[in-house]
Design an enzyme around this catalytic site. Structure first.
Site, PDB file in Angstrom:
ATOM      1  N   ASP A  36       0.995  -1.465  -0.193  1.00 45.19           N
ATOM      2  CA  ASP A  36       0.065   0.246   0.486  1.00 45.19           C
ATOM      3  C   ASP A  36       1.083   1.228  -0.463  1.00 45.19           C
ATOM      4  OD1 ASP A  36      -1.424   2.165  -0.117  1.00 45.19           O
ATOM      5  OD2 ASP A  36      -2.666   1.208   1.869  1.00 45.19           O
ATOM      6  N   HIS A  37       0.748   1.726  -1.061  1.00 44.38           N
ATOM      7  CA  HIS A  37       1.683   3.073  -1.403  1.00 44.38           C
ATOM      8  C   HIS A  37       1.626   4.173  -0.654  1.00 44.38           C
ATOM      9  CE1 HIS A  37       5.665   4.872  -2.779  1.00 44.38           C
ATOM     10  NE2 HIS A  37       5.648   4.823  -4.179  1.00 44.38           N
TER      11      HIS A  37
END
Ligand code: CAO
Length: 542
Positions: free
Chosen positions: A514-515
């Site tokens: 999850d950036h």
């Protein structure tokens, strides 16, 4: 200092008008013309500006109230004596009646007849843009149906049909400029008199006296308490001005709970029309019912239905509950998690030699030792070494949750669908304990015996398709976890050792994260560490 009351001005004779927004709070300092509240009728929304400058000391209306002319809106503490000299003068006597235009409605007679339908009193503005023509020749309209939409700098207003009838000729087109009394169209009506209906409230016509009087001659512009007309110039769109929509569209959106900010207008010059609101709602409902695009009212158009039977024989089988939940989870993750996937091959030559040496012992223990417990152990070690990966984005979107425990989910393919039971405290367990835990959880999953608690609390997931094959894949982050490791099939590959190619057992890994929670550099460090540990599992002892 004096406390004075600002009241609802002449709003064109409309009673019980909805208060849809309170624009000030007690304690606010307002200037003359600052919006105090926003009112909305069937056809228009309008700001009611302050007639006084000073500090708001009391608010006399609430959102959802209905108000009429003369109702108190706010009390304002003003400097010195009365700030508004003419505040007590009755507004209705302030403004001369708007002059009637020569081309105003022709007197009507009984029976079927053709009548000119004029633009009703829209205040003093005389070059108002026609931005939409909502009817065409031949249309049957009911009383109140929108004929045209006008727009000034500050407001747009629907002009409704004053009575029911058939449009026999249009006299204006989009782009024309009109004023009070300009003829909109000719309508064939049945009996009665053709009294122009009030325009939308930005500048509604108001019948001064008896019904027998011709409306254009007896209308007047509504006024504020201070006597200035509430013309289009003092009316602003209810939101931030960037929304290009008429009152009827705004009202429909409000009724359906649609945020117009999210819509793109398909009307002339990008204007929002009612169909935009309807289509938006339709798409959201369809998407949520099909499990697609439902997250947060994203407005993602659903995949249109297809009749597959047209193309050949089919069976339609009901999805299991697990599959439906998985579908929802995947869609939620896909729509909410900006995901990056990074790939690498881990050299598991030594790890596999060690595992093969342990196999007889595993047999004695009555268990089966696959690469998976090694990977769980290595991932746990990497989460300890790189705690920036052991996080979740808080549901408020404003915090990161740093976890001090290390629980690892393992994706399991079951007859019912994909399930992800969780190995607790993987960092604290040895290889045999991890093997037993994983095997027990896999069995429970395939027997359909997992509890909800068995599947909660993971920090990180491993999804292994190694036994099935494949060079790599992009696993979906199992939100709210921040990352997932995809494991593909190990293969002997030639690896350059600096002087020659040597055969090594290489395991393709793909790390999705999850950036929002993890930046690329952290991911790079985590992945490198993980590969080093897998490549030399003695490191787990360090
Ligand atoms: N490369 C080569 N061989 C592998 C391998 C890999 N990466 N991983 C496992 N194998 C081998 C095992 O060693 C075993 O062989 P041996 O018996 O000779 O040792 C064989 O493949 C079968 O392993 P397994 O599948 O029984 O056990 P596992 O521990 O590797 O996996 C489990 C267990 C539950 C993870 C797996 O069975 C499973 O269900 N995977 C599906 C995961 C999934 O569907 N994920 C979703 C993907 S999309 O989001």
């Amino acid at each position: 200092m004096a406390i004075e009351t600002v009241k609802v001005p002449d709003i064109g004779g409309s009673d019980n008008v909805d208060v849809i927004e309170i624009s000030v709070a007690v304690g606010d300092t307002v200037a003359v013309e600052d919006a105090l509240i926003v009112l909305e009728t069937d056809k228009a929304s309008m700001d009611v500006p302050s007639t006084l400058a000073g500090k708001v000391v009391a608010i006399k209306v609430s959102e959802g109230d209905k108000v009429s002319e003369g109702d108190a809106i706010v009390e304002i503490e003003v400097e010195g004596e009365a700030a508004s000299a003419d505040k007590d003068e009755p507004a209705s006597e302030e403004q001369p009646a708007a002059p009637a235009k020569e081309e105003a409605a022709a007197p009507a007679s009984s029976g079927s007849q053709v009548e000119d339908i004029p633009v009703p009193d829209i205040g003093d503005a005389d070059e108002v843009d026609v931005i939409e023509v909502s009817v065409a020749e031949g249309d049957e309209v009911a009383e109140g149906d929108t004929l045209i939409v006008l727009e000034t700098d500050k407001a747009s207003m629907d002009i409704p049909a004053p009575k029911a009838g058939k449009i026999v000729a249009m006299k204006i087109k989009e782009g024309d400029k009109v004023a009070t009394g300009s003829i909109i169209c000719q309508m064939q009506t049945e009996g009665g008199e053709a009294a122009p209906a009030p325009a939308s409230t930005p500048a509604p016509a108001k019948a001064e006296s008896s019904e027998a009087e011709a409306a254009p001659e007896t209308t007047k512009a509504p006024k504020t308490q201070a006597g200035s007309p509430v013309t289009a110039a003092s009316v602003t769109p209810t939101n931030d001005g960037s929304i290009y929509a008429g009152p009827a569209v705004r009202k429909l959106a409000r009724q359906l709970g649609v945020d117009l900010d999210r819509l793109e207008g398909t009307g002339p010059r990008g204007r929002l029309v009612k169909d935009d609101v309807r289509h938006y709602v339709k798409h959201i409902v369809a998407a949520s019912q099909s499990g697609q695009g439902a997250a947060g009212g994203s407005g993602i158009p659903p995949i249109p239905p297809v009749d597959f039977a047209k193309f050949g024989e089919i069976d339609t089988v009901k999805m299991s509950k697990v599959k439906k939940i998985t579908a929802d989870n995947m869609t939620r993750s896909w729509l909410n998690v900006p995901r990056i996937t990074q790939f690498d091959d881990a050299d598991i030559t030594e790890m596999e030699e060690f595992r093969n040496r342990l196999k007889p012992e595993a047999e004695k223990r009555g268990t089966k030792l696959t690469p998976l417990p090694f990977l769980v152990k290595a991932a746990a070690a990497a989460l300890i070494a790189e705690p920036s990966f052991n996080v979740s984005v808080h549901h408020d979107g404003e915090h990161l949750v740093h976890k001090k425990y290390v629980h690892i989910g393992v994706a399991v393919d079951t007859p019912n669908g994909l399930m992800v039971p969780v190995v607790r405290d993987a960092d604290k367990k040895g290889l045999w304990e991890l093997t037993e835990d994983i095997n027990a959880l896999v069995k429970k999953a395939r027997d359909g015996k997992l509890s909800a608690a068995d599947m909660q609390g993971a920090c990180f997931t491993i999804s292994s398709l190694g036994a099935m094959g494949g060079n790599g894949f992009t696993p979906m982050v199992n939100a709210p976890e921040a990352a997932i490791l995809g494991v593909s099939r190990a293969q002997i590959k030639p690896v350059w050792n600096g002087s020659e190619f040597i055969p090594r057992n290489m395991l393709p890994l793909s790390l999705s994260y999850d950036h929002r929670a993890v930046n690329g550099a952290d991911a790079g460090r985590f992945f490198t560490y993980l590969n080093q540990v897998i490549g030399d599992i003695r490191r787990l002892l360090l």
